[in-house]
Design a protein around this motif. Sequence first.
Motif, PDB file in Angstrom:
ATOM      1  N   ARG A 139       0.503  -1.221   0.146  1.00  0.00           N
ATOM      2  CA  ARG A 139       0.224  -0.240  -0.188  1.00  0.00           C
ATOM      3  C   ARG A 139       0.999   1.171   0.237  1.00  0.00           C
ATOM      4  O   ARG A 139       0.993   2.354  -0.973  1.00  0.00           O
ATOM      5  CB  ARG A 139      -0.983  -0.049   1.301  1.00  0.00           C
ATOM      6  CG  ARG A 139      -2.087   1.128   0.521  1.00  0.00           C
ATOM      7  CD  ARG A 139      -3.196   1.629   2.987  1.00  0.00           C
ATOM      8  NE  ARG A 139      -2.610   1.534   3.894  1.00  0.00           N
ATOM      9  CZ  ARG A 139      -2.693   1.797   4.643  1.00  0.00           C
ATOM     10  NH1 ARG A 139      -4.303   1.586   4.856  1.00  0.00           N
ATOM     11  NH2 ARG A 139      -2.126   1.818   5.162  1.00  0.00           N
ATOM     12  N   PHE A 143       0.987   4.197  -2.287  1.00  0.00           N
ATOM     13  CA  PHE A 143       0.687   5.977  -2.152  1.00  0.00           C
ATOM     14  C   PHE A 143       1.504   6.815  -2.634  1.00  0.00           C
ATOM     15  O   PHE A 143       1.294   7.611  -3.284  1.00  0.00           O
ATOM     16  CB  PHE A 143       0.570   5.866  -0.845  1.00  0.00           C
ATOM     17  CG  PHE A 143      -0.809   5.508   0.074  1.00  0.00           C
ATOM     18  CD1 PHE A 143      -1.659   4.697  -0.874  1.00  0.00           C
ATOM     19  CD2 PHE A 143      -0.577   5.156   0.591  1.00  0.00           C
ATOM     20  CE1 PHE A 143      -2.797   4.064  -0.417  1.00  0.00           C
ATOM     21  CE2 PHE A 143      -2.006   4.677   1.656  1.00  0.00           C
ATOM     22  CZ  PHE A 143      -3.371   4.207   1.073  1.00  0.00           C
ATOM     23  N   ARG A 153      -4.557   8.965   5.648  1.00  0.00           N
ATOM     24  CA  ARG A 153      -5.947   8.892   5.401  1.00  0.00           C
ATOM     25  C   ARG A 153      -6.894   9.648   4.817  1.00  0.00           C
ATOM     26  O   ARG A 153      -7.419   8.489   3.506  1.00  0.00           O
ATOM     27  CB  ARG A 153      -6.289   9.653   6.790  1.00  0.00           C
ATOM     28  CG  ARG A 153      -8.023   9.310   7.201  1.00  0.00           C
ATOM     29  CD  ARG A 153      -8.206  10.118   8.304  1.00  0.00           C
ATOM     30  NE  ARG A 153      -7.778   9.746   9.335  1.00  0.00           N
ATOM     31  CZ  ARG A 153      -8.222   9.731  10.666  1.00  0.00           C
ATOM     32  NH1 ARG A 153      -9.460  11.317  11.309  1.00  0.00           N
ATOM     33  NH2 ARG A 153      -8.117   9.986  11.906  1.00  0.00           N
ATOM     34  N   THR A 156      -5.389   6.976   1.624  1.00  0.00           N
ATOM     35  CA  THR A 156      -6.372   5.893   1.720  1.00  0.00           C
ATOM     36  C   THR A 156      -7.930   5.269   1.695  1.00  0.00           C
ATOM     37  O   THR A 156      -8.491   4.580   0.650  1.00  0.00           O
ATOM     38  CB  THR A 156      -6.785   5.394   2.855  1.00  0.00           C
ATOM     39  OG1 THR A 156      -4.793   5.276   4.003  1.00  0.00           O
ATOM     40  CG2 THR A 156      -7.110   3.959   3.705  1.00  0.00           C
ATOM     41  N   ASN A 157      -8.705   7.010   1.414  1.00  0.00           N
ATOM     42  CA  ASN A 157     -10.081   6.872   1.037  1.00  0.00           C
ATOM     43  C   ASN A 157      -9.847   6.459  -0.679  1.00  0.00           C
ATOM     44  O   ASN A 157     -11.117   5.787  -1.449  1.00  0.00           O
ATOM     45  CB  ASN A 157     -10.972   8.254   1.644  1.00  0.00           C
ATOM     46  CG  ASN A 157     -10.752   8.060   3.217  1.00  0.00           C
ATOM     47  OD1 ASN A 157     -10.968   7.174   3.834  1.00  0.00           O
ATOM     48  ND2 ASN A 157     -10.633   9.456   3.744  1.00  0.00           N
ATOM     49  N   HIS A 160      -9.379   3.317  -2.046  1.00  0.00           N
ATOM     50  CA  HIS A 160     -10.114   2.535  -1.828  1.00  0.00           C
ATOM     51  C   HIS A 160     -11.798   2.723  -2.837  1.00  0.00           C
ATOM     52  O   HIS A 160     -11.881   2.148  -3.728  1.00  0.00           O
ATOM     53  CB  HIS A 160     -10.629   2.597  -0.414  1.00  0.00           C
ATOM     54  CG  HIS A 160      -9.742   1.483   0.105  1.00  0.00           C
ATOM     55  ND1 HIS A 160      -9.596   0.293  -0.120  1.00  0.00           N
ATOM     56  CD2 HIS A 160      -8.977   1.761   2.024  1.00  0.00           C
ATOM     57  CE1 HIS A 160      -8.843  -0.151   1.263  1.00  0.00           C
ATOM     58  NE2 HIS A 160      -8.918   0.868   2.061  1.00  0.00           N
TER      59      HIS A 160
END
Length: 333
Positions: A139, A143, A153, A156-157, A160
């Motif tokens: 991951r 990123f 954060r 991550t949003n 997904h």
Amino acid sequence: MSDELWAQFDGARAEQADLGEGMIVLDECDRADADALVEFLRRLSTALPAARIYLLTRYLPLKLLQDAALRPLTALVPVAEEAMLWDYSQRLNNPTKLLEVYALGAGRVFVDGRLVQNWDGVLPRALFFYLIDRGMVTRQEIFETFWPNLPVREATNVFHVTKRKINEVLQTDLTMYGSGYYHIAPHLQLSYDVSLFNLLVQDALVASPDEAEVRLMQALSLYHGEFLSPLNFEWVKPRRANMRMTFCEALAALGRVVQDRGDDRRALQFYLRATTMQRTRQDIVESVVRLYAGLNMPAEARQCLDNLKAELARTQAGDLLPSLQAFGESLRV
């Protein structure tokens, strides 16, 4: 519409004919209405159960494969996994989904023969190809590649949401997560042109000359253009340069195989294609120049050397090799 096709074919006469193991060839089937074609083929296969019916088409007739009556009777040709040619009709009871990914060129994706067309934006498409090309990736790597300036954060949003869009487009889950890595889901059978291309080139390096020629020709047939040519993401650029270099090496290797067999003119064609990929590769240019000279084409040889000198000066890539310099002087005597 199917009645019109049947009339044009003269179905009544066909039903009365005894074709036995005869053959019927239907050309340009991609021009026909898909529903009408399927209905026509149902009637034809019923009227002439022993006949072989060949459809020539530029596009896969998905509606034909989706028809419960016709799919068991259908086979696609030619079939060659190393060339990414599959018989989708024989995958009826296969629990895996066939995911075909073509990244050499504009980038195309097929799921069980269905072309994926609407990616819902550039980002899902780019992330899809990144995950395919990497195979296994953390991951954090994702990123850093796509959202290096976002807080974890937020990244991550976005990740997904984008991954969910990919799954919706494919109509299946692309990845699984385990041991700290995202990897291709096990229910997918991946056929990836970049992997096949690299494998064929590597195999050719240790194969006999005849086998090497076959593998290299297969590799070249997969190279439909620059790696993901429409995408300009930073991760794409080094991969594109690497694939261009490998393509150049494949062309040069094929040139050597052909030249060793005495086919100088065909070897010259491969070397010339290689020089368009890497204009300052002096070893390949030397092969071109010496072949030109051997074919009694000194003007072309001199022009090739002049082009190399100009390119070396433009890119500040160094001086002409002494062997090339000496050979060039001999051409001007």
